[in-house]
Scaffold this active site. Sequence first.
Site, PDB file in Angstrom:
ATOM      1  N   ASP A 193     -19.737  12.510  -0.447  1.00 44.64           N
ATOM      2  CA  ASP A 193     -19.376  11.193   0.338  1.00 44.64           C
ATOM      3  C   ASP A 193     -19.272  11.552   1.796  1.00 44.64           C
ATOM      4  OD1 ASP A 193     -18.645   8.807   0.056  1.00 44.64           O
ATOM      5  OD2 ASP A 193     -16.456   9.293   0.102  1.00 44.64           O
ATOM      6  N   ASP A 239     -14.720   5.580  -5.310  1.00 46.38           N
ATOM      7  CA  ASP A 239     -13.316   6.012  -4.661  1.00 46.38           C
ATOM      8  C   ASP A 239     -11.938   5.907  -5.717  1.00 46.38           C
ATOM      9  OD1 ASP A 239     -14.925   6.978  -2.643  1.00 46.38           O
ATOM     10  OD2 ASP A 239     -15.001   5.057  -1.646  1.00 46.38           O
TER      11      ASP A 239
END
Length: 339
Positions: A193, A239
Amino acid sequence: MMFPVFASCALFGLYIVFKALGEQYVNWLLNIYIYIFSSVALARALGVILRPILSLVIPKRSFYFLLLDMEEDKHQQLRSQVYELTGAVDEKSKRAEKYQSESEQEAPRAPETEKAASPTAASDPIMAEESFDYINVICLVLAFGFGTWYLIQKHWVANNILAFSFAINGIEMISLNKVFNGCTLLSGLFFYDVFWVFGTDVMVTVAKSFNAPIKFVFPMDFLENGWFATNFALLGLGDIVIPGVFVALLLRFDHSRAQGSRLYFFTCLFAYLFGLSTTIFVMHYFKHAQPALLYLVPACLGFPLLLALVRGELKALFSYEDHESEEVTADADSKKKDQ
């Protein structure tokens, strides 16, 4: 634990496709695909919510689909048993038997010969099986209607409801069996990420270009425009789903201890909310997209591991295995028999 690598390849592939073909055509194709799967996901979620209510007024009647690999004579046997169980009349078989008896009377008999025994399979496996009832049908119709509304209007409320259904099904379908595996997965996705958000424009470009319910959108101008908000902050489903899978693992760990406590589950859930709040604060403060896992992973791993260290349960946490191997199960069964 190659998931971060596969995710990187898929993300970069989407980036190249968007750049090469343009957003309009790619979104059109992907939206049709996601429309079907998101509607099915919503139907499953609606089934859980509405079943207790609808079951009070809708008759309980189930329908079954079976795809069988079997011989013709066994198929007729099974057909007869189904009609016998349901009490219905098999008009088709009756007509076939009547026609066969009339044909035998008219045609001359052939000399009897020994029939070669045809080889039969040891078992007749079920290749595919599915069942549903009226409630499933109602939920599916409602879900596809809702999905059609999203497909036409692209409203942020519809997007979030479909994304929520996706997230629930993702957490339900993906399972971790060890805390160590969860730590490794989250750690790998942490670097994934951070790299794709801070190191390149790939993540932000794909997230903004991909107009489909694979992300939650939060209207930043809700107070001014309300239902018709146009300025949004984004939160990818990854997420939510990936930390959610780890939170679910800790819930199963709490359950395995048989102490009636959900301490690790609530600790990790609080850690997730803390990490998410930190992400939103930093994003608004710096006015720049933030990799949510940069804040979620340290929180979701740090809080439960620190709790286990303080309570002296770190070894028990890492030795926990959700799904025992077949060998361990077999050994346990043999020991019980010996006793």
